[in-house]
Design a protein around this motif. Sequence first.
Motif, short mmCIF file in Angstrom:
data_model
loop_
_atom_site.label_atom_id
_atom_site.label_comp_id
_atom_site.label_asym_id
_atom_site.label_seq_id
_atom_site.Cartn_x
_atom_site.Cartn_y
_atom_site.Cartn_z
N ALA A 1 17.90 26.28 -2.97
CA ALA A 1 16.64 26.29 -2.48
C ALA A 1 16.46 27.61 -1.98
CB ALA A 1 16.54 25.25 -1.36
N MET A 2 17.34 28.41 -1.26
CA MET A 2 16.64 29.79 -0.94
C MET A 2 16.65 30.63 -2.20
SD MET A 2 16.49 29.51 2.34
CE MET A 2 16.27 31.22 2.45
N THR A 3 17.39 30.50 -3.34
CA THR A 3 17.30 31.30 -4.38
C THR A 3 15.92 31.11 -4.72
OG1 THR A 3 19.68 31.16 -5.05
CG2 THR A 3 17.99 31.44 -6.91
N VAL A 4 15.45 29.98 -5.17
CA VAL A 4 14.08 29.72 -5.51
C VAL A 4 12.80 30.31 -4.49
CG1 VAL A 4 12.19 27.69 -5.96
CG2 VAL A 4 14.48 27.56 -6.84
N TYR A 5 13.18 30.08 -3.07
CA TYR A 5 12.19 30.58 -2.30
C TYR A 5 12.15 32.15 -2.26
CZ TYR A 5 10.26 31.66 2.44
OH TYR A 5 9.54 32.24 3.47
N LYS A 6 13.32 32.87 -2.50
CA LYS A 6 13.30 34.03 -2.33
C LYS A 6 12.68 34.67 -3.72
CE LYS A 6 17.79 34.30 -1.46
NZ LYS A 6 19.22 34.86 -1.06
N SER A 7 12.68 33.81 -5.03
CA SER A 7 12.04 34.19 -6.05
C SER A 7 10.59 34.05 -5.97
CB SER A 7 12.46 33.52 -7.25
OG SER A 7 11.87 33.79 -8.54
N LEU B 1 14.02 22.35 6.87
CA LEU B 1 14.21 23.06 8.18
C LEU B 1 15.36 24.09 8.11
CD1 LEU B 1 13.99 20.02 10.38
CD2 LEU B 1 12.39 21.84 10.42
N GLU B 2 16.29 23.61 7.22
CA GLU B 2 17.36 24.65 7.27
C GLU B 2 17.17 25.89 6.37
OE1 GLU B 2 19.90 21.92 4.88
OE2 GLU B 2 20.28 20.53 6.62
N MET B 3 16.14 25.53 5.57
CA MET B 3 15.54 26.91 4.73
C MET B 3 15.23 27.79 5.93
SD MET B 3 13.92 25.29 1.49
CE MET B 3 13.18 26.96 0.70
N VAL B 4 14.37 27.33 6.87
CA VAL B 4 13.53 28.29 7.68
C VAL B 4 14.85 28.93 8.57
CG1 VAL B 4 12.20 28.53 9.47
CG2 VAL B 4 11.57 26.94 7.67
N VAL B 5 15.83 28.10 9.18
CA VAL B 5 17.05 28.57 9.87
C VAL B 5 17.78 29.65 8.90
CG1 VAL B 5 19.13 27.93 10.74
CG2 VAL B 5 17.32 26.53 10.87
N LYS B 6 17.94 29.41 7.69
CA LYS B 6 18.48 30.52 6.96
C LYS B 6 17.72 31.58 6.58
CE LYS B 6 21.96 31.82 4.09
NZ LYS B 6 23.09 32.43 4.71
N ALA B 7 16.55 31.46 6.63
CA ALA B 7 15.41 32.71 6.48
C ALA B 7 15.50 33.56 7.73
CB ALA B 7 14.07 32.31 6.04
N LYS B 8 15.73 32.95 8.98
CA LYS B 8 15.49 33.73 10.19
C LYS B 8 16.95 34.32 9.95
CE LYS B 8 14.70 32.37 14.05
NZ LYS B 8 14.59 31.38 15.31
#
Length: 325
Positions: free
Chosen positions: A148-154, A177-184
């Motif tokens: 999910a984070m790979t797609v978000y960063k792209s 929610l985890e994506m936001v935690v990880k982004a932080k």
Amino acid sequence: MTPLQVPAKTLQVPTADISPEMQKFIAAPLNPGWTFHPKTGEEWRAMADKIAAGVVPGLPAMQERMHVKVESSTIDGVRVNIVTPDDIPEQNRDKVIVHVHGGCYVYFPGASGTTEAIMMAGFGHYKVIAVDYRMPPEAYFPAALDDAMTVYKSVLKTTAPKNVGIIGTSAGGALTLEMVVKAKQDGLPMPGAIAPGTPMSDVTKTGDSFYTNEFVDNVLVSPTGFCDDAAAFYAHGHDMKDPLLSPVYADMTGFPPAILTTGTRDQLLSNTVRVHRKLRRAGVVADLNVYEGESHAQYQFDDRVPETKEAFGEIAAFFGSYLGK
């Protein structure tokens, strides 16, 4: 403290302010798969494929009703399904919604995981990128989040962060929610808004409704049912209280505006309420929509149900209020 003793009782199907279509879901018998306790990833996948086989044949008609097209693709090696409405209003053309599907981290692979994305695109008139993240036995924690984070960063390479929304239900709500935690954690920009639906925000089974709604929620049924096993299987021995598995334990300061959705019979009602309160205590804009009588995620079971149109209308309006701001 002394526990409360509750006598056995019979619950009638609630009907007040509930459509006949939704009443059928509420009146359904307990999910027959709630006692499924496989021991291997291959067994989980076999059940996932069986469930998917019941979902996929209905997708073409759903896409037609929602006036969307779905294209399978990959983004930086991650499988995705890109859902594009036939009509995207001008104010939404620079917006993208990233979708992470539910299924307790083990169900709804491939096209079978696109139903919520199709509804978001159809009702909301947004382009939606649905992440077909890796699941057991292909991969375990943190594979779903990594994908999910790979797609978000792209997406961030071509879209301003304020124009990106994230949506998901159940495990997808937790992943949102985890994506936001990880982004932080990684110093990445925050999305413009998020829509975590009935999130699996605490996989330690902490929360009042895990027990008050046991055998009342006809989807998850029990805190010791299949979804608990599935989450533990995906976690693969990792600490279940890690905020990247149980995001209710994260510091939510600086989170983007959030809209949360649940129902009064949802076993994860408390998971949703606790996230809402934690966001509000952190000073974050957060809406909480609770639907009468509904068990886990029933607001997105069928695009033809009035409550489904209402729920996605609320989410679309919320995104409209905060994306791009």
